[in-house]
Design an enzyme around this catalytic site. Structure first.
Site, PDB file in Angstrom:
ATOM      1  N   GLU A 237      35.548  44.337  42.014  1.00  0.00           N
ATOM      2  CA  GLU A 237      35.305  45.630  41.290  1.00  0.00           C
ATOM      3  C   GLU A 237      36.582  46.224  40.850  1.00  0.00           C
ATOM      4  O   GLU A 237      37.408  46.707  41.027  1.00  0.00           O
ATOM      5  CB  GLU A 237      35.070  46.691  42.651  1.00  0.00           C
ATOM      6  CG  GLU A 237      33.866  46.300  43.399  1.00  0.00           C
ATOM      7  CD  GLU A 237      32.418  46.506  42.690  1.00  0.00           C
ATOM      8  OE1 GLU A 237      32.522  47.159  41.606  1.00  0.00           O
ATOM      9  OE2 GLU A 237      31.710  45.474  42.960  1.00  0.00           O
ATOM     10  N   CYS A 271      38.023  54.654  38.669  1.00  0.00           N
ATOM     11  CA  CYS A 271      37.405  53.373  37.977  1.00  0.00           C
ATOM     12  C   CYS A 271      36.265  53.915  37.063  1.00  0.00           C
ATOM     13  O   CYS A 271      36.259  53.295  35.789  1.00  0.00           O
ATOM     14  CB  CYS A 271      37.045  52.332  38.720  1.00  0.00           C
ATOM     15  SG  CYS A 271      35.819  52.782  39.903  1.00  0.00           S
TER      16      CYS A 271
HETATM   17  P1  NAD Z   1      46.046  46.900  41.894  1.00  0.00           P
HETATM   18  O1  NAD Z   1      45.428  45.716  41.446  1.00  0.00           O
HETATM   19  O2  NAD Z   1      47.415  46.881  41.410  1.00  0.00           O
HETATM   20  O3  NAD Z   1      46.135  46.561  43.520  1.00  0.00           O
HETATM   21  C1  NAD Z   1      45.112  46.586  44.229  1.00  0.00           C
HETATM   22  C2  NAD Z   1      45.399  45.848  45.365  1.00  0.00           C
HETATM   23  O4  NAD Z   1      45.688  44.407  45.179  1.00  0.00           O
HETATM   24  C3  NAD Z   1      46.227  46.339  46.260  1.00  0.00           C
HETATM   25  O5  NAD Z   1      46.192  46.370  47.723  1.00  0.00           O
HETATM   26  C4  NAD Z   1      47.629  45.333  46.145  1.00  0.00           C
HETATM   27  O6  NAD Z   1      48.415  45.137  46.909  1.00  0.00           O
HETATM   28  C5  NAD Z   1      46.660  43.993  45.895  1.00  0.00           C
HETATM   29  N1  NAD Z   1      47.397  43.068  44.974  1.00  0.00           N
HETATM   30  C6  NAD Z   1      48.175  43.037  44.110  1.00  0.00           C
HETATM   31  N2  NAD Z   1      48.478  41.756  43.660  1.00  0.00           N
HETATM   32  C7  NAD Z   1      47.780  40.881  44.409  1.00  0.00           C
HETATM   33  C8  NAD Z   1      47.738  39.438  44.409  1.00  0.00           C
HETATM   34  N3  NAD Z   1      48.368  38.682  43.451  1.00  0.00           N
HETATM   35  N4  NAD Z   1      46.938  39.099  45.217  1.00  0.00           N
HETATM   36  C9  NAD Z   1      46.147  39.684  46.164  1.00  0.00           C
HETATM   37  N5  NAD Z   1      46.363  41.003  46.216  1.00  0.00           N
HETATM   38  C10 NAD Z   1      47.266  41.571  45.450  1.00  0.00           C
HETATM   39  O7  NAD Z   1      45.310  48.074  41.530  1.00  0.00           O
HETATM   40  P2  NAD Z   1      45.607  49.644  41.866  1.00  0.00           P
HETATM   41  O8  NAD Z   1      46.750  50.098  40.816  1.00  0.00           O
HETATM   42  O9  NAD Z   1      45.921  49.709  43.291  1.00  0.00           O
HETATM   43  O10 NAD Z   1      44.285  50.123  41.601  1.00  0.00           O
HETATM   44  C11 NAD Z   1      43.794  50.824  40.147  1.00  0.00           C
HETATM   45  C12 NAD Z   1      42.847  49.843  39.728  1.00  0.00           C
HETATM   46  O11 NAD Z   1      41.724  49.675  40.430  1.00  0.00           O
HETATM   47  C13 NAD Z   1      42.263  50.463  38.274  1.00  0.00           C
HETATM   48  O12 NAD Z   1      42.231  49.564  37.357  1.00  0.00           O
HETATM   49  C14 NAD Z   1      40.895  50.869  38.716  1.00  0.00           C
HETATM   50  O13 NAD Z   1      39.876  50.891  37.760  1.00  0.00           O
HETATM   51  C15 NAD Z   1      40.284  49.721  39.827  1.00  0.00           C
HETATM   52  N6  NAD Z   1      39.407  50.389  40.526  1.00  0.00           N
HETATM   53  C16 NAD Z   1      38.241  49.795  40.574  1.00  0.00           C
HETATM   54  C17 NAD Z   1      37.015  50.411  41.306  1.00  0.00           C
HETATM   55  C18 NAD Z   1      35.669  49.932  41.136  1.00  0.00           C
HETATM   56  O14 NAD Z   1      35.047  50.324  41.903  1.00  0.00           O
HETATM   57  N7  NAD Z   1      35.353  49.048  39.933  1.00  0.00           N
HETATM   58  C19 NAD Z   1      37.257  51.427  42.173  1.00  0.00           C
HETATM   59  C20 NAD Z   1      38.552  51.768  42.145  1.00  0.00           C
HETATM   60  C21 NAD Z   1      39.631  51.416  41.508  1.00  0.00           C
END
Ligand code: NAD
Length: 523
Positions: A237, A271
């Site tokens: 997502e 998002c």
């Molecule tokens: P992010 O991708 O930086 O981090 C999300 C999670 O992934 C965190 O828990 C982080 O620690 C983990 N992570 C980071 N690198 C990783 C790796 N290599 N392997 C496994 N896990 C890893 O995102 P963010 O800044 O926390 O969130 C913002 C983003 O989330 C925005 O782009 C937003 O659009 C998206 N989002 C999407 C939805 C949806 O339903 N489509 C909902 C909410 C947020």
């Protein structure tokens, strides 16, 4: 004895910078044992009847309701969003998700019959069974609702969960764990691990049966690459750059109010936030005036006061994204109707409206901002509006504002997105009954609804004779013989267009079949 220091993660209030707590990091070396415990807990949980699993979800909801005010406080402090948003936009949908999946889950996960057209003497059944240990990795913007939904669906479908909340909101993650423990779920069925992306990456190396990831496109791609090494399925997502189409017949007061909430709720850190608005060129000036007037009335500030509409930037690295996009917009000649600067302590970007002829080639218009900004572009025809809306690397949500619901429906069917809301924005992300997810760079898979629930199970197709007396050697088994060939050849008659031709084929099939049974024994 030599003591070694435990590494910690610092949780801070983004509005004040105050340290909320130092939390020990989960050591990466502990993962194999954590997974082993999860697998042991899951094997028992998988045998727990669905009804009992559903009852525990109700206990979980009860625990949530008992602690609504504490959880609201915690979300406000660790995330920086307004109190109302923490309570109404995260906790009400969470209670609703637990209710829906406790009621619907048992039915949706029960065996399902598949009617067979030709093989009337056989019975086909779909049997849903748990995946095993699933990883739930989530972001900071809806730190309670997002993991809660995935965990609820994973639990009812019989899985164990390795949950890694965002390193920006670990305390909210631990609160979910506390509620699960309070509800009485078996120990180790849900384990909340504390750490950043490094821990997330290590979780994948321990081969969960599926990864449920919500977060950025860049991380989603990294996760999918890592998962492909072990062929681990993923549900992603990801981000969006959602467009709202204000059709020419729209009530502009209504449209501007919808845009106001859609673009600025959660300070745009959503998002499915409305990041682009497409308005007919004749209405753009009036629409922008209405939106700017309403925006000026919103109260932005420290969310602990409880009477603000806009909170602060939760994750300080986002500030660089805003600065980069807005600086490029300025140098591009984009018009700033309002905002574009920071409050005194640089904890919140003033809500911003961008427009103008150079807007559409700016990165603020094309890339996800994830902040309190919106870009207003114009169109001349509906075709152009649809084309502009679809001209994006993302495909999460689109919204259409119109007085004509059937026109809205027709426009909706042309949008390349996972969800279209007509005369509403964003909020279906919180509905348990409807699927949520996107296409293109917005991700893979669906969450919520029965469709989302089925992402948490393996599907086993069981095919058997209807009764004992219907057990016989199949007609297509060895050896291949003359009347066998003729029987199957005549069967093409059943696929003729005209019913009379179908009817004519039947005696030929039956005669050859009789000869085959009489003269040609199956091996
Ligand atoms: P992010 O991708 O930086 O981090 C999300 C999670 O992934 C965190 O828990 C982080 O620690 C983990 N992570 C980071 N690198 C990783 C790796 N290599 N392997 C496994 N896990 C890893 O995102 P963010 O800044 O926390 O969130 C913002 C983003 O989330 C925005 O782009 C937003 O659009 C998206 N989002 C999407 C939805 C949806 O339903 N489509 C909902 C909410 C947020």
């Amino acid at each position: 004895m030599t003591g070694h220091t435990v590494e910690t993660l610092t949780s801070r209030d983004p509005a004040t910078g105050e340290i909320l707590r130092e939390i020990p990091l989960t050591p990466i070396e502990a993962l194999p044992a954590i997974f082993q415990k999860a697998r042991a807990a899951q094997s028992i949980w998988a045998m727990t009847p669905l009804k009992q699993r559903a009852q525990l979800l109700i206990q979980l909801r009860e625990a949530l309701v008992n602690h609504v005010d504490d959880i609201t406080d915690l979300i406000v402090r660790e995330n920086g969003k307004p109190r109302f948003e923490a309570m109404a936009h995260e906790l009400i949908p969470s209670a609703d998700l637990a209710t829906f999946f406790s009621k619907r889950g048992p039915k949706a996960l029960s065996d399902r019959r598949i009617p067979l057209s030709l093989m009337k003497h056989r019975k086909s059944t779909l049997n849903y069974w748990p995946l095993g240990v699933v990883a739930v990795i989530t972001p900071w913007n809806y730190p309670f609702l997002l993991p809660w939904g995935e965990i609820v669906m994973a639990l009812i479908s019989g899985n164990a969960i390795i949950f890694k909340p965002s390193e920006i909101t670990p305390l909210v993650g631990l609160k979910i764990q506390a509620l699960i423990d309070e509800a009485g779920f078996p120990p180790d069925l849900v384990q909340t691990l504390i750490g950043d992306g490094k821990l997330g990456a290590a979780i994948i190396q321990n081969k969960p049966n599926k990864i449920f990831f919500t977060g950025s496109v860049a991380t989603g791609k990294t996760i999918m690459r890592a998962a492909s090494e072990h062929l681990i399925p993923v549900s992603l997502e990801l981000g969006g750059k959602d467009a709202m189409l204000v059709l020419p017949d729209a009530d502009l007061d209504f449209a501007s109010s919808a845009a106001l909430w859609g673009a600025y709720t959660n300070s745009g850190q959503m998002c499915a936030s409305v990041e682009r608005i497409l308005v007919h060129e004749n209405h753009e000036a009036e629409f922008t005036r209405l939106l700017a007037n309403k925006l000026a009335k919103l109260r932005q500030g420290n969310s602990n006061s409880g009477d603000n509409d806009l909170g602060v930037v939760t994750f300080s690295k986002q500030k660089d994204v805003y600065d980069r996009q807005l600086a490029q917009a300025r140098s591009h000649g984009v018009e700033f109707v309002t905002g574009g600067d920071w409050n005194a302590d640089r904890t919140a970007l003033r809500p911003t409206i961008l427009k103008g002829k150079d807007l559409e080639s700016s990165i603020a218009y094309r890339e996800e901002t994830f902040g309190p900004t919106v870009a207003i572009a114009t169109y001349r025809s509906l075709n152009e509006a649809v084309k502009k809306s679809n001209d994006s690397q993302y495909g999460l949500l689109g919204s259409v504002i119109t007085r004509d619901l059937s026109l809205g429906d027709r426009v909706a069917r042309q949008l390349e997105v996972g969800t279209v809301t007509i005369n509403e924005v964003c909020y279906t992300a919180g509905l348990p009954e409807t699927p949520w997810g996107g296409l293109k760079d917005s991700g893979i898979g669906r969450t919520h609804s029965e469709m989302g629930l089925h992402e948490f199970v393996n599907i086993r197709h069981i095919h058997r004779p209807r009764a004992r007396f219907l057990v016989f050697k199949s007609l297509w088994w060895f050896p291949y013989t003359t009347f066998q060939y003729a029987t199957f050849r005549q069967m093409f008659g059943l696929y003729r267009k005209h019913w009379l031709d179908k009817l004519r084929a039947i005696p030929h099939i039956l005669w050859n079949l009789a000869q085959m049974i009489k003269l040609e024994k199956r091996l």
